[in-house]
Scaffold this motif. Structure first.
Motif, PDB file in Angstrom:
ATOM      1  N   THR A 175       0.840  -1.188   0.000  1.00 22.49           N
ATOM      2  CA  THR A 175       0.000   0.000   0.000  1.00 22.49           C
ATOM      3  C   THR A 175       0.881   1.247   0.000  1.00 22.49           C
ATOM      4  O   THR A 175       2.076   1.177   0.280  1.00 22.49           O
ATOM      5  CB  THR A 175      -0.909   0.028   1.241  1.00 22.49           C
ATOM      6  N   LEU A 176       0.275   2.386  -0.284  1.00 18.06           N
ATOM      7  CA  LEU A 176       1.028   3.634  -0.288  1.00 18.06           C
ATOM      8  C   LEU A 176       1.609   3.940   1.087  1.00 18.06           C
ATOM      9  O   LEU A 176       2.743   4.391   1.204  1.00 18.06           O
ATOM     10  CB  LEU A 176       0.142   4.783  -0.759  1.00 18.06           C
ATOM     11  N   SER A 177       0.845   3.691   2.147  1.00 14.57           N
ATOM     12  CA  SER A 177       1.348   3.983   3.494  1.00 14.57           C
ATOM     13  C   SER A 177       2.501   3.047   3.857  1.00 14.57           C
ATOM     14  O   SER A 177       3.479   3.466   4.469  1.00 14.57           O
ATOM     15  CB  SER A 177       0.232   3.899   4.528  1.00 14.57           C
ATOM     16  N   MET A 178       2.392   1.774   3.497  1.00 13.99           N
ATOM     17  CA  MET A 178       3.501   0.841   3.747  1.00 13.99           C
ATOM     18  C   MET A 178       4.728   1.268   2.963  1.00 13.99           C
ATOM     19  O   MET A 178       5.840   1.273   3.481  1.00 13.99           O
ATOM     20  CB  MET A 178       3.124  -0.590   3.334  1.00 13.99           C
ATOM     21  N   ALA A 179       4.542   1.627   1.701  1.00  8.45           N
ATOM     22  CA  ALA A 179       5.663   2.036   0.857  1.00  8.45           C
ATOM     23  C   ALA A 179       6.351   3.266   1.431  1.00  8.45           C
ATOM     24  O   ALA A 179       7.574   3.368   1.414  1.00  8.45           O
ATOM     25  CB  ALA A 179       5.186   2.302  -0.567  1.00  8.45           C
ATOM     26  N   ALA A 180       5.566   4.198   1.976  1.00  9.19           N
ATOM     27  CA  ALA A 180       6.142   5.411   2.561  1.00  9.19           C
ATOM     28  C   ALA A 180       6.996   5.070   3.772  1.00  9.19           C
ATOM     29  O   ALA A 180       8.107   5.578   3.929  1.00  9.19           O
ATOM     30  CB  ALA A 180       5.033   6.388   2.945  1.00  9.19           C
ATOM     31  N   VAL A 181       6.507   4.193   4.646  1.00  6.31           N
ATOM     32  CA  VAL A 181       7.266   3.794   5.831  1.00  6.31           C
ATOM     33  C   VAL A 181       8.527   3.041   5.416  1.00  6.31           C
ATOM     34  O   VAL A 181       9.623   3.308   5.921  1.00  6.31           O
ATOM     35  CB  VAL A 181       6.399   2.933   6.777  1.00  6.31           C
ATOM     36  N   LEU A 182       8.386   2.111   4.488  1.00  5.71           N
ATOM     37  CA  LEU A 182       9.542   1.317   4.071  1.00  5.71           C
ATOM     38  C   LEU A 182      10.588   2.156   3.360  1.00  5.71           C
ATOM     39  O   LEU A 182      11.788   1.913   3.507  1.00  5.71           O
ATOM     40  CB  LEU A 182       9.091   0.157   3.180  1.00  5.71           C
ATOM     41  N   SER A 183      10.168   3.149   2.608  1.00  2.00           N
ATOM     42  CA  SER A 183      11.143   3.986   1.903  1.00  2.00           C
ATOM     43  C   SER A 183      11.933   4.854   2.870  1.00  2.00           C
ATOM     44  O   SER A 183      13.063   5.233   2.585  1.00  2.00           O
ATOM     45  CB  SER A 183      10.464   4.840   0.840  1.00  2.00           C
ATOM     46  N   ARG A 184      11.358   5.161   4.032  1.00  2.00           N
ATOM     47  CA  ARG A 184      12.066   5.951   5.043  1.00  2.00           C
ATOM     48  C   ARG A 184      12.872   5.084   6.001  1.00  2.00           C
ATOM     49  O   ARG A 184      13.667   5.599   6.768  1.00  2.00           O
ATOM     50  CB  ARG A 184      11.073   6.795   5.845  1.00  2.00           C
ATOM     51  N   PHE A 185      12.647   3.782   5.980  1.00  2.00           N
ATOM     52  CA  PHE A 185      13.369   2.881   6.884  1.00  2.00           C
ATOM     53  C   PHE A 185      14.848   2.903   6.522  1.00  2.00           C
ATOM     54  O   PHE A 185      15.234   2.643   5.396  1.00  2.00           O
ATOM     55  CB  PHE A 185      12.810   1.458   6.769  1.00  2.00           C
ATOM     56  N   ASP A 186      15.675   3.251   7.480  1.00  2.00           N
ATOM     57  CA  ASP A 186      17.106   3.363   7.237  1.00  2.00           C
ATOM     58  C   ASP A 186      17.834   2.318   8.069  1.00  2.00           C
ATOM     59  O   ASP A 186      18.359   2.602   9.141  1.00  2.00           O
ATOM     60  CB  ASP A 186      17.599   4.772   7.583  1.00  2.00           C
ATOM     61  N   GLY A 187      17.824   1.121   7.590  1.00  2.00           N
ATOM     62  CA  GLY A 187      18.481   0.042   8.304  1.00  2.00           C
ATOM     63  C   GLY A 187      18.943  -1.029   7.342  1.00  2.00           C
ATOM     64  O   GLY A 187      18.743  -0.935   6.134  1.00  2.00           O
ATOM     65  N   ARG A 188      19.580  -2.014   7.896  1.00  2.00           N
ATOM     66  CA  ARG A 188      20.066  -3.155   7.119  1.00  2.00           C
ATOM     67  C   ARG A 188      19.262  -4.361   7.564  1.00  2.00           C
ATOM     68  O   ARG A 188      19.150  -4.623   8.760  1.00  2.00           O
ATOM     69  CB  ARG A 188      21.551  -3.360   7.387  1.00  2.00           C
ATOM     70  N   ILE A 189      18.716  -5.092   6.607  1.00  2.00           N
ATOM     71  CA  ILE A 189      17.927  -6.279   6.903  1.00  2.00           C
ATOM     72  C   ILE A 189      18.708  -7.480   6.389  1.00  2.00           C
ATOM     73  O   ILE A 189      18.997  -7.568   5.194  1.00  2.00           O
ATOM     74  CB  ILE A 189      16.535  -6.226   6.229  1.00  2.00           C
ATOM     75  N   GLU A 190      19.062  -8.380   7.299  1.00  2.00           N
ATOM     76  CA  GLU A 190      19.771  -9.602   6.902  1.00  2.00           C
ATOM     77  C   GLU A 190      18.811 -10.772   7.008  1.00  2.00           C
ATOM     78  O   GLU A 190      18.121 -10.922   8.019  1.00  2.00           O
ATOM     79  CB  GLU A 190      20.985  -9.838   7.793  1.00  2.00           C
ATOM     80  N   VAL A 191      18.776 -11.569   5.966  1.00  2.00           N
ATOM     81  CA  VAL A 191      17.862 -12.705   5.906  1.00  2.00           C
ATOM     82  C   VAL A 191      18.669 -13.989   5.848  1.00  2.00           C
ATOM     83  O   VAL A 191      19.581 -14.129   5.033  1.00  2.00           O
ATOM     84  CB  VAL A 191      16.950 -12.608   4.662  1.00  2.00           C
ATOM     85  N   GLY A 192      18.313 -14.916   6.726  1.00  2.00           N
ATOM     86  CA  GLY A 192      18.948 -16.229   6.724  1.00  2.00           C
ATOM     87  C   GLY A 192      18.187 -17.189   5.827  1.00  2.00           C
ATOM     88  O   GLY A 192      17.650 -16.806   4.790  1.00  2.00           O
ATOM     89  N   GLY A 193      18.087 -18.425   6.259  1.00  2.00           N
ATOM     90  CA  GLY A 193      17.460 -19.462   5.449  1.00  2.00           C
ATOM     91  C   GLY A 193      15.953 -19.352   5.322  1.00  2.00           C
ATOM     92  O   GLY A 193      15.378 -19.842   4.355  1.00  2.00           O
ATOM     93  N   THR A 194      15.308 -18.703   6.298  1.00  2.00           N
ATOM     94  CA  THR A 194      13.853 -18.551   6.255  1.00  2.00           C
ATOM     95  C   THR A 194      13.489 -17.126   6.637  1.00  2.00           C
ATOM     96  O   THR A 194      14.319 -16.373   7.150  1.00  2.00           O
ATOM     97  CB  THR A 194      13.144 -19.503   7.248  1.00  2.00           C
ATOM     98  N   LEU A 195      12.233 -16.760   6.441  1.00  2.00           N
ATOM     99  CA  LEU A 195      11.780 -15.428   6.841  1.00  2.00           C
ATOM    100  C   LEU A 195      11.704 -15.290   8.354  1.00  2.00           C
ATOM    101  O   LEU A 195      11.604 -14.188   8.870  1.00  2.00           O
ATOM    102  CB  LEU A 195      10.433 -15.095   6.219  1.00  2.00           C
ATOM    103  N   ASP A 196      11.724 -16.397   9.071  1.00  2.00           N
ATOM    104  CA  ASP A 196      11.778 -16.330  10.529  1.00  2.00           C
ATOM    105  C   ASP A 196      13.191 -16.013  11.001  1.00  2.00           C
ATOM    106  O   ASP A 196      13.404 -15.696  12.160  1.00  2.00           O
ATOM    107  CB  ASP A 196      11.313 -17.648  11.149  1.00  2.00           C
ATOM    108  N   ASP A 197      14.136 -16.112  10.113  1.00  2.00           N
ATOM    109  CA  ASP A 197      15.546 -15.888  10.429  1.00  2.00           C
ATOM    110  C   ASP A 197      15.996 -14.557   9.831  1.00  2.00           C
ATOM    111  O   ASP A 197      16.772 -14.515   8.885  1.00  2.00           O
ATOM    112  CB  ASP A 197      16.370 -17.054   9.865  1.00  2.00           C
ATOM    113  N   ILE A 198      15.440 -13.446  10.372  1.00  2.00           N
ATOM    114  CA  ILE A 198      15.839 -12.124   9.890  1.00  2.00           C
ATOM    115  C   ILE A 198      16.409 -11.317  11.045  1.00  2.00           C
ATOM    116  O   ILE A 198      16.052 -11.524  12.205  1.00  2.00           O
ATOM    117  CB  ILE A 198      14.694 -11.348   9.211  1.00  2.00           C
ATOM    118  N   ARG A 199      17.308 -10.436  10.692  1.00  2.00           N
ATOM    119  CA  ARG A 199      17.912  -9.530  11.672  1.00  2.00           C
ATOM    120  C   ARG A 199      17.842  -8.127  11.076  1.00  2.00           C
ATOM    121  O   ARG A 199      18.324  -7.898   9.979  1.00  2.00           O
ATOM    122  CB  ARG A 199      19.351  -9.958  11.935  1.00  2.00           C
ATOM    123  N   ILE A 200      17.238  -7.220  11.837  1.00  2.00           N
ATOM    124  CA  ILE A 200      17.077  -5.844  11.381  1.00  2.00           C
ATOM    125  C   ILE A 200      17.975  -4.964  12.237  1.00  2.00           C
ATOM    126  O   ILE A 200      17.838  -4.943  13.458  1.00  2.00           O
ATOM    127  CB  ILE A 200      15.613  -5.398  11.462  1.00  2.00           C
TER     128      ILE A 200
END
Length: 96
Positions: free
Chosen positions: A67-92
Protein backbone atom coordinates in the motif's frame (compact mmCIF):
# COMPACT_ATOMS: atom_id res chain seq x y z
CA UNK A 1 5.44 3.96 -5.96
CA UNK A 2 8.62 1.88 -5.82
CA UNK A 3 7.76 -1.77 -6.46
CA UNK A 4 10.73 -2.96 -4.35
CA UNK A 5 11.13 -0.48 -1.48
CA UNK A 6 13.67 -2.63 0.38
CA UNK A 7 16.06 -2.71 -2.56
CA UNK A 8 19.55 -1.82 -1.33
CA UNK A 9 18.73 -2.62 2.30
CA UNK A 10 18.09 -6.35 2.05
CA UNK A 11 21.11 -8.64 2.45
CA UNK A 12 21.88 -12.34 2.70
CA UNK A 13 23.72 -13.41 5.85
CA UNK A 14 26.82 -13.83 3.66
CA UNK A 15 26.73 -10.09 2.94
CA UNK A 16 25.47 -10.11 -0.66
CA UNK A 17 22.56 -7.83 -1.57
CA UNK A 18 19.25 -9.17 -2.76
CA UNK A 19 18.08 -7.80 -6.09
CA UNK A 20 14.50 -7.10 -7.20
CA UNK A 21 12.80 -9.75 -9.24
CA UNK A 22 9.43 -10.77 -10.55
CA UNK A 23 7.93 -14.09 -11.56
CA UNK A 24 4.65 -15.11 -13.12
CA UNK A 25 3.89 -17.46 -10.21
CA UNK A 26 4.71 -15.39 -7.16
CA UNK A 27 4.81 -11.82 -8.45
CA UNK A 28 7.23 -9.42 -6.76
CA UNK A 29 10.22 -10.99 -5.06
CA UNK A 30 13.78 -10.38 -3.92
CA UNK A 31 16.39 -12.69 -5.43
CA UNK A 32 19.68 -13.88 -3.96
CA UNK A 33 22.58 -13.93 -6.40
CA UNK A 34 25.02 -15.56 -3.99
CA UNK A 35 23.39 -18.99 -4.03
CA UNK A 36 22.88 -19.24 -0.25
CA UNK A 37 19.08 -19.28 -0.68
CA UNK A 38 17.51 -21.72 -3.09
CA UNK A 39 14.30 -19.71 -3.49
CA UNK A 40 13.56 -16.00 -3.83
CA UNK A 41 11.96 -14.10 -0.95
CA UNK A 42 8.33 -13.14 -1.40
CA UNK A 43 8.40 -9.32 -1.44
CA UNK A 44 5.10 -8.84 0.39
CA UNK A 45 6.10 -11.20 3.21
CA UNK A 46 9.44 -9.54 4.00
CA UNK A 47 8.00 -6.03 3.56
CA UNK A 48 5.23 -6.78 6.06
CA UNK A 49 7.77 -7.99 8.63
CA UNK A 50 9.97 -4.92 8.20
CA UNK A 51 6.90 -2.65 8.29
CA UNK A 52 5.80 -4.21 11.59
CA UNK A 53 9.29 -3.67 13.01
CA UNK A 54 9.50 -0.07 11.75
CA UNK A 55 6.10 0.80 13.23
CA UNK A 56 6.72 -1.00 16.54
CA UNK A 57 4.49 -3.93 15.74
CA UNK A 58 1.60 -2.16 14.03
CA UNK A 59 0.07 -4.64 11.60
CA UNK A 60 -0.18 -3.74 7.93
CA UNK A 61 -3.58 -3.13 6.40
CA UNK A 62 -4.27 -6.85 6.04
CA UNK A 63 -3.67 -6.82 2.33
CA UNK A 64 -0.70 -8.62 0.84
CA UNK A 65 -0.33 -5.76 -1.63
CA UNK A 66 2.12 -2.96 -1.06
CA UNK A 67 0.00 0.00 0.00
CA UNK A 68 1.03 3.63 -0.29
CA UNK A 69 1.35 3.98 3.49
CA UNK A 70 3.50 0.84 3.75
CA UNK A 71 5.66 2.04 0.86
CA UNK A 72 6.14 5.41 2.56
CA UNK A 73 7.27 3.79 5.83
CA UNK A 74 9.54 1.32 4.07
CA UNK A 75 11.14 3.99 1.90
CA UNK A 76 12.07 5.95 5.04
CA UNK A 77 13.37 2.88 6.88
CA UNK A 78 17.11 3.36 7.24
CA UNK A 79 18.48 0.04 8.30
CA UNK A 80 20.07 -3.16 7.12
CA UNK A 81 17.93 -6.28 6.90
CA UNK A 82 19.77 -9.60 6.90
CA UNK A 83 17.86 -12.70 5.91
CA UNK A 84 18.95 -16.23 6.72
CA UNK A 85 17.46 -19.46 5.45
CA UNK A 86 13.85 -18.55 6.26
CA UNK A 87 11.78 -15.43 6.84
CA UNK A 88 11.78 -16.33 10.53
CA UNK A 89 15.55 -15.89 10.43
CA UNK A 90 15.84 -12.12 9.89
CA UNK A 91 17.91 -9.53 11.67
CA UNK A 92 17.08 -5.84 11.38
CA UNK A 93 19.86 -3.48 12.32
CA UNK A 94 19.83 0.32 12.33
CA UNK A 95 22.49 2.11 10.32
CA UNK A 96 25.37 3.38 12.40
Amino acid sequence: MDQHPLCGRLFCRCGQRFIPGCSALSGREYVSVCGCRLWPIDAAAIEQRVYAHATCGAPPSGSRRLTLSMAAVLSRFDGRIEVGGTLDDIRIMPRT
